[in-house]
Design a protein around this motif. Structure first.
Motif, PDB file in Angstrom:
ATOM      1  N   PRO A  25       0.840  -1.212   0.000  1.00 40.00           N
ATOM      2  CA  PRO A  25       0.000   0.000   0.000  1.00 40.00           C
ATOM      3  C   PRO A  25       0.870   1.255   0.000  1.00 40.00           C
ATOM      4  O   PRO A  25       1.933   1.292   0.604  1.00 40.00           O
ATOM      5  CB  PRO A  25      -0.790  -0.120   1.308  1.00 40.00           C
ATOM      6  CG  PRO A  25       0.090  -0.947   2.200  1.00 40.00           C
ATOM      7  CD  PRO A  25       0.792  -1.918   1.290  1.00 40.00           C
ATOM      8  N   GLY A  26       0.431   2.284  -0.696  1.00 42.06           N
ATOM      9  CA  GLY A  26       1.148   3.557  -0.700  1.00 42.06           C
ATOM     10  C   GLY A  26       2.173   3.626  -1.806  1.00 42.06           C
ATOM     11  O   GLY A  26       3.299   3.143  -1.643  1.00 42.06           O
ATOM     12  N   ALA A  27       1.820   4.231  -2.926  1.00 40.22           N
ATOM     13  CA  ALA A  27       2.716   4.261  -4.082  1.00 40.22           C
ATOM     14  C   ALA A  27       3.963   5.089  -3.819  1.00 40.22           C
ATOM     15  O   ALA A  27       5.078   4.646  -4.083  1.00 40.22           O
ATOM     16  CB  ALA A  27       1.964   4.797  -5.302  1.00 40.22           C
ATOM     17  N   TYR A  28       3.796   6.318  -3.288  1.00 46.44           N
ATOM     18  CA  TYR A  28       4.974   7.165  -3.131  1.00 46.44           C
ATOM     19  C   TYR A  28       5.867   6.650  -2.007  1.00 46.44           C
ATOM     20  O   TYR A  28       7.105   6.746  -2.077  1.00 46.44           O
ATOM     21  CB  TYR A  28       4.574   8.629  -2.907  1.00 46.44           C
ATOM     22  CG  TYR A  28       4.267   9.010  -1.482  1.00 46.44           C
ATOM     23  CD1 TYR A  28       5.287   9.392  -0.606  1.00 46.44           C
ATOM     24  CD2 TYR A  28       2.958   9.018  -1.005  1.00 46.44           C
ATOM     25  CE1 TYR A  28       5.007   9.759   0.693  1.00 46.44           C
ATOM     26  CE2 TYR A  28       2.673   9.390   0.290  1.00 46.44           C
ATOM     27  CZ  TYR A  28       3.701   9.757   1.153  1.00 46.44           C
ATOM     28  OH  TYR A  28       3.419  10.111   2.442  1.00 46.44           O
ATOM     29  N   GLU A  29       5.261   6.071  -0.940  1.00 45.80           N
ATOM     30  CA  GLU A  29       6.080   5.490   0.131  1.00 45.80           C
ATOM     31  C   GLU A  29       6.927   4.337  -0.397  1.00 45.80           C
ATOM     32  O   GLU A  29       8.072   4.153   0.012  1.00 45.80           O
ATOM     33  CB  GLU A  29       5.205   4.996   1.278  1.00 45.80           C
ATOM     34  CG  GLU A  29       4.496   6.097   2.048  1.00 45.80           C
ATOM     35  CD  GLU A  29       3.073   6.261   1.574  1.00 45.80           C
ATOM     36  OE1 GLU A  29       2.801   5.936   0.398  1.00 45.80           O
ATOM     37  OE2 GLU A  29       2.234   6.728   2.379  1.00 45.80           O
ATOM     38  N   TYR A  30       6.354   3.564  -1.325  1.00 42.42           N
ATOM     39  CA  TYR A  30       7.091   2.439  -1.888  1.00 42.42           C
ATOM     40  C   TYR A  30       8.317   2.927  -2.652  1.00 42.42           C
ATOM     41  O   TYR A  30       9.429   2.425  -2.456  1.00 42.42           O
ATOM     42  CB  TYR A  30       6.190   1.625  -2.819  1.00 42.42           C
ATOM     43  CG  TYR A  30       6.907   0.464  -3.478  1.00 42.42           C
ATOM     44  CD1 TYR A  30       7.156  -0.709  -2.778  1.00 42.42           C
ATOM     45  CD2 TYR A  30       7.342   0.545  -4.804  1.00 42.42           C
ATOM     46  CE1 TYR A  30       7.820  -1.770  -3.370  1.00 42.42           C
ATOM     47  CE2 TYR A  30       8.003  -0.511  -5.401  1.00 42.42           C
ATOM     48  CZ  TYR A  30       8.241  -1.665  -4.682  1.00 42.42           C
ATOM     49  OH  TYR A  30       8.912  -2.708  -5.279  1.00 42.42           O
ATOM     50  N   VAL A  31       8.122   3.915  -3.520  1.00 38.49           N
ATOM     51  CA  VAL A  31       9.232   4.435  -4.335  1.00 38.49           C
ATOM     52  C   VAL A  31      10.315   5.032  -3.441  1.00 38.49           C
ATOM     53  O   VAL A  31      11.512   4.761  -3.616  1.00 38.49           O
ATOM     54  CB  VAL A  31       8.721   5.492  -5.335  1.00 38.49           C
ATOM     55  CG1 VAL A  31       9.887   6.107  -6.096  1.00 38.49           C
ATOM     56  CG2 VAL A  31       7.727   4.864  -6.301  1.00 38.49           C
ATOM     57  N   LEU A  32       9.909   5.829  -2.472  1.00 37.37           N
ATOM     58  CA  LEU A  32      10.885   6.446  -1.579  1.00 37.37           C
ATOM     59  C   LEU A  32      11.605   5.398  -0.741  1.00 37.37           C
ATOM     60  O   LEU A  32      12.799   5.534  -0.441  1.00 37.37           O
ATOM     61  CB  LEU A  32      10.203   7.470  -0.685  1.00 37.37           C
ATOM     62  CG  LEU A  32       9.609   8.702  -1.388  1.00 37.37           C
ATOM     63  CD1 LEU A  32       8.956   9.633  -0.379  1.00 37.37           C
ATOM     64  CD2 LEU A  32      10.680   9.438  -2.185  1.00 37.37           C
ATOM     65  N   GLY A  33      10.893   4.333  -0.382  1.00 37.88           N
ATOM     66  CA  GLY A  33      11.517   3.255   0.370  1.00 37.88           C
ATOM     67  C   GLY A  33      12.601   2.546  -0.415  1.00 37.88           C
ATOM     68  O   GLY A  33      13.632   2.140   0.136  1.00 37.88           O
ATOM     69  N   LEU A  34      12.383   2.389  -1.724  1.00 41.12           N
ATOM     70  CA  LEU A  34      13.408   1.788  -2.583  1.00 41.12           C
ATOM     71  C   LEU A  34      14.670   2.647  -2.585  1.00 41.12           C
ATOM     72  O   LEU A  34      15.794   2.130  -2.482  1.00 41.12           O
ATOM     73  CB  LEU A  34      12.890   1.641  -4.012  1.00 41.12           C
ATOM     74  CG  LEU A  34      11.649   0.767  -4.245  1.00 41.12           C
ATOM     75  CD1 LEU A  34      11.302   0.741  -5.730  1.00 41.12           C
ATOM     76  CD2 LEU A  34      11.864  -0.648  -3.740  1.00 41.12           C
ATOM     77  N   LEU A  35      14.500   3.945  -2.714  1.00 39.49           N
ATOM     78  CA  LEU A  35      15.635   4.852  -2.781  1.00 39.49           C
ATOM     79  C   LEU A  35      16.345   4.948  -1.427  1.00 39.49           C
ATOM     80  O   LEU A  35      17.568   5.047  -1.368  1.00 39.49           O
ATOM     81  CB  LEU A  35      15.173   6.236  -3.237  1.00 39.49           C
ATOM     82  CG  LEU A  35      14.671   6.292  -4.683  1.00 39.49           C
ATOM     83  CD1 LEU A  35      13.852   7.552  -4.927  1.00 39.49           C
ATOM     84  CD2 LEU A  35      15.844   6.220  -5.665  1.00 39.49           C
ATOM     85  N   GLU A  36      15.583   4.907  -0.359  1.00 37.80           N
ATOM     86  CA  GLU A  36      16.193   4.984   0.970  1.00 37.80           C
ATOM     87  C   GLU A  36      17.071   3.775   1.261  1.00 37.80           C
ATOM     88  O   GLU A  36      18.126   3.891   1.886  1.00 37.80           O
ATOM     89  CB  GLU A  36      15.096   5.087   2.036  1.00 37.80           C
ATOM     90  CG  GLU A  36      15.640   5.164   3.450  1.00 37.80           C
ATOM     91  CD  GLU A  36      14.553   5.071   4.498  1.00 37.80           C
ATOM     92  OE1 GLU A  36      14.901   4.994   5.696  1.00 37.80           O
ATOM     93  OE2 GLU A  36      13.359   5.081   4.132  1.00 37.80           O
ATOM     94  N   SER A  37      16.646   2.606   0.803  1.00 40.50           N
ATOM     95  CA  SER A  37      17.359   1.369   1.124  1.00 40.50           C
ATOM     96  C   SER A  37      18.220   0.838  -0.012  1.00 40.50           C
ATOM     97  O   SER A  37      18.960  -0.125   0.183  1.00 40.50           O
ATOM     98  CB  SER A  37      16.347   0.289   1.531  1.00 40.50           C
ATOM     99  OG  SER A  37      15.443   0.014   0.461  1.00 40.50           O
ATOM    100  N   GLY A  38      18.120   1.448  -1.206  1.00 44.32           N
ATOM    101  CA  GLY A  38      18.899   0.969  -2.340  1.00 44.32           C
ATOM    102  C   GLY A  38      18.366  -0.320  -2.924  1.00 44.32           C
ATOM    103  O   GLY A  38      19.127  -1.153  -3.430  1.00 44.32           O
ATOM    104  N   SER A  39      17.052  -0.490  -2.881  1.00 50.11           N
ATOM    105  CA  SER A  39      16.418  -1.737  -3.309  1.00 50.11           C
ATOM    106  C   SER A  39      15.956  -1.682  -4.760  1.00 50.11           C
ATOM    107  O   SER A  39      15.518  -0.644  -5.252  1.00 50.11           O
ATOM    108  CB  SER A  39      15.215  -2.025  -2.409  1.00 50.11           C
ATOM    109  OG  SER A  39      14.414  -3.059  -2.935  1.00 50.11           O
ATOM    110  N   ASP A  40      16.019  -2.842  -5.436  1.00 46.42           N
ATOM    111  CA  ASP A  40      15.435  -2.963  -6.766  1.00 46.42           C
ATOM    112  C   ASP A  40      13.907  -2.906  -6.675  1.00 46.42           C
ATOM    113  O   ASP A  40      13.319  -3.425  -5.719  1.00 46.42           O
ATOM    114  CB  ASP A  40      15.818  -4.307  -7.405  1.00 46.42           C
ATOM    115  CG  ASP A  40      17.256  -4.356  -7.865  1.00 46.42           C
ATOM    116  OD1 ASP A  40      17.930  -3.313  -7.845  1.00 46.42           O
ATOM    117  OD2 ASP A  40      17.713  -5.460  -8.237  1.00 46.42           O
ATOM    118  N   PRO A  41      13.244  -2.333  -7.673  1.00 51.48           N
ATOM    119  CA  PRO A  41      11.773  -2.421  -7.729  1.00 51.48           C
ATOM    120  C   PRO A  41      11.365  -3.822  -8.152  1.00 51.48           C
ATOM    121  O   PRO A  41      12.106  -4.512  -8.867  1.00 51.48           O
ATOM    122  CB  PRO A  41      11.404  -1.388  -8.791  1.00 51.48           C
ATOM    123  CG  PRO A  41      12.607  -1.313  -9.674  1.00 51.48           C
ATOM    124  CD  PRO A  41      13.798  -1.538  -8.780  1.00 51.48           C
TER     125      PRO A  41
END
Length: 744
Positions: free
Chosen positions: A631-647
């Motif tokens: 849930p939460g589109a923008y939180e998901y994207v920002l979470g990827l960038l914060e942790s360096g994760s692949d989508p």
């Protein structure tokens, strides 16, 4: 003249003594010198180039002094008697080296601590051993004796209890259930700045003195034993995947690793004001587990009773140990804890030593075939349905390539005959409805030619459809009540067991049965699909005990069996993808999927941190949970960038309407065609930022009160992540609301 001289000498000596005494009293306990420690009853028991271990035999406590900084860590708060926020049992737990739980023959539970029940009753003994001391605590009233080994090695402290040295009075009805080692080691007093770290999900910080709740933190390592089955799910908590905990104090910090028998452990944490006036974090070990058995009396009254694991610790050669790694004052953050833990694993050859060279990619997880109820001759029957044929997966990738996506990682679940959540994977035979051997071969050739890593998934621990070969009564783990361990299909509305005909329960298999069948499967996989990427997820994240009386397997024994199977798979040349693996599996993983993005957000927790990802980044490529399952589109994207994760995305190619009345009916938002535009746009938006830090460790992570966070990598790149609704500026970067900024 002589009298005047003598008076002056006496006065000077008295003044010197007074000033010396004042200096000792004014000196903070954490900064006591060797001389001061010895003056207060501590004897040096062992020393290394980095540490000194002291024991106070009278007070039954120990201390560890760092030689570089002079900082002293105590097993118990030195001034515990003056704590005004605790009383009774809680106060007496402060100076205790052990806190235990006992049970009697009626199933009643009794807590006890070593200070009152051992030390005060003359049941404490000290014995010198290599590297430290053996501190034996005899709980005379409870009829149990527990020796605690306290030793130092290089720059670490090791606490260890050997099971076969736990003595229980056979003539007494009392039996030990669990013990907590050094519950207040390093405890920080109320008012001091700092925090506790717990590995809840991605990781969580508990600020000192936060007073957010009266409930302390207590969670099981690797989640609750899968063979202890709740009749009702009370809350959805994240698992503890990494058996560590930590503390950051004003003068330094530590990261503690539950080194042996982590599968039998749970982690405790409390903030000052909950039980005592101290902030503390520790580990407990389960010696005998127990479960609740529910039944109705003849009158129809429901009743629950406790049933206990039948195990004598004296019969076990196993042990429980916790290793404390001390951190410098200027390098004691949770980021530094993650680095220290990673280094610890690398020294044990349990984590890759070489940096990854792979850039970011779009991780696609396809669901192949699955079980669906369809009428056969007018009778509802389970049949396999092709949700994503092999040829469709190739078409999806080509579609995304035409939209600008140029790097992929592919996982394919449900490719084996029987599909996902269906028949047990006895052999690597591709499901015919998906295209069979030819279809899989064509897909693999295409992916190989395109340079796209491919991993085929299978579940070897959970039994979804028992048959004449995989008989649940013979091959499933046994619960404490001796019945086969069945995981209910819980209702989402009431969270209790769904007992209707259309429910889908499953069983947890015994480790020896898993090994027998997996070895056969691996031999065929080596022959038919040499070098193919493989994803046996449950070997890395499902751990249960077999409580059967004969040839049962402990939870720790299960861990060792699964660790060995994963190592065998890597040794056979198969790269491994694992879904949110526990620590014992990290050393074999080529790629990690479904990494936990948040903690459980328990009330005691101040905020979530990406500790799990900090450990991995730069060494093992990983993806967080799928975008279409979060849930939460923008939180998901920002979470990827914060942790360096692949989508990542979880997809099927057939219309989700076909999932109705199937085991996958909760996955109706996985229709690939609905997500093409979003997936391509997301990938192109964040790939440059992710590529700029590929193969680079996270060296700093800061959470600001504003809701912003900043992640710094060893190559100098910084990413400011703004989860708030207002513009944020930090460390030379400015991020718009719900956005991010990167730079150096």
């Amino acid at each position: 003249m002589k009298n005047k001289t003598m008076k002056k000498l006496i006065y000077a000596a008295g003044l010197f003594l007074l000033l010396s005494t004042q200096n000792v009293c004014a000196e903070k306990y954490e900064n006591w010198s060797k001389r001061t420690l010895e003056a207060n009853g501590f004897e040096c028991a062992s020393g290394t180039d980095s540490l000194e271990l002291y024991v106070n035999k009278k007070d039954a406590v120990f201390a560890v002094r760092r030689l570089d900084s002079g900082y002293v860590w105590y097993s118990s708060p030195a001034d515990w008697e003056g704590d005004a926020e605790s009383s009774g049992f809680n106060k007496n737990a402060l100076p205790s080296l052990l806190s235990i739980t006992m049970k009697d023959d009626q199933g009643s539970l009794y807590p006890a601590n070593s200070y009152v029940n051992a030390v005060k009753r003359g049941g404490f003994q000290v014995e010198k051993v290599d590297g430290g001391v053996k501190l034996t605590n005899t709980f005379k009233r409870e009829g149990v004796e527990i020796p605690l080994y306290v030793t130092i090695e290089d720059d670490t402290l090791l606490l260890q209890v050997n099971y076969n040295e736990i003595w229980e009075d056979e003539e007494d009805v009392m039996r030990i259930l669990d013990f907590e080692v050094a519950p207040y080691f390093g405890a920080a007093p109320d008012g001091e700045d700092g925090y506790l770290f717990v590995p809840d999900g991605s990781g969580a910080v508990i600020n000192f003195n936060n007073r957010k709740t009266d409930s302390p933190y207590r969670q099981y390592v690797y989640g609750r034993d899968k063979s202890v089955i709740p009749t009702k799910i009370k809350n959805a908590a994240e698992d503890i995947a990494l058996p560590v905990f930590g503390m950051k104090r004003a003068g330094g910090g530590f990261i503690a690793v539950i080194e042996h028998n982590a599968a039998s452990a749970y982690i405790n944490a409390e903030s000052a004001g909950q039980k005592t006036g101290y902030n503390a974090v520790s580990a407990s070990c389960i010696v005998r587990d127990f479960d609740m058995f529910s039944f109705r009396e003849r009158t129809g009254t429901p009743r629950d009773i406790r049933i206990f694991q039948a195990q004598n610790p004296a019969d076990s050669e196993d042990y429980f140990s916790v290793r404390y790694i001390f951190l410098d004052r200027d390098a004691d953050s949770y980021t530094a804890m993650a680095k220290a833990y990673r280094s610890y694993l690398q020294k044990k050859d349990a984590f890759p030593s070489d940096k990854t060279k792979r850039k970011s990619s779009l991780m696609l997880n396809f669901i192949g075939a699955g079980v669906k109820k369809k009428p056969v001759a007018g009778i509802p029957s389970d049949v396999n349905y092709p949700y994503t044929p092999f040829s469709d997966a190739e078409d999806v990738i080509k579609n995304l390539q035409s939209r600008g996506v140029d790097s992929f990682t592919v996982k394919y679940d449900g490719w084996i005959n029987g599909g996902i959540l269906g028949k047990y994977p006895s052999s690597p035979s591709p499901e015919g409805n998906l295209g069979g051997k030819k279809g899989l071969k064509n897909l693999m050739e295409y992916l190989d030619e395109s340079g796209i890593p491919f991993y085929a998934g299978a579940d070897f621990v959970n039994l979804y459809s028992p048959d004449s070969t995989h008989i649940k009564e013979l091959n499933a783990n046994r619960a404490i009540n001796r019945s086969p361990v069945k995981i209910p299909d819980y209702r989402l509305s009431t969270f209790d067991e769904n007992t209707s005909r259309d429910s889908y329960p499953y069983w947890i298999l015994r480790a020896p049965a898993v090994k027998k069948w997996y070895d056969r499967f691996l031999a065929e996989l080596n022959s038919s699909y040499s070098g193919m990427g493989f994803a046996p997820d449950s070997l890395g994240n499902v751990v249960g005990s077999d409580f059967g009386r004969k040839n049962g397997t402990t939870r720790s024994g299960t861990v060792e069996t699964f660790r060995s199977l994963l190592k065998d798979t890597r040794a056979a040349g198969h790269p491994l993808m694992l879904s949110r693996p526990y620590d014992y599996a990290l050393g074999t993983a080529s790629y990690v999927s479904d990494a936990p993005a948040l903690s459980s957000r328990f009330e005691i927790e101040s905020y979530s941190v990406p500790f799990y990802q900090i450990v991995l980044h730069g060494y093992i490529p990983f993806a967080n949970l799928p975008a279409n399952r979060t849930p939460g589109a923008y939180e998901y994207v920002l979470g990827l960038l914060e942790s360096g994760s692949d989508p990542s995305y979880l997809w099927i190619t057939r219309h989700p309407e076909v999932m109705r009345d199937s085991k996958l009916q909760w996955y109706t938002n996985t229709y690939a065609a609905d997500w093409f535009d979003e997936a391509a746009a997301l990938y192109k938006k964040i790939k440059p930022a992710l590529d700029s830090v590929a193969g680079s460790e996270i060296v700093k992570h800061v959470v600001f009160p504003s809701g912003a966070r900043i992640t710094t990598y060893e190559n100098g790149v910084k990413m400011l992540i703004n989860y708030s609704g207002h513009e944020v500026t930090a460390e030379g970067l400015t991020a718009a609301p719900y956005s991010y900024a990167s730079g150096r």
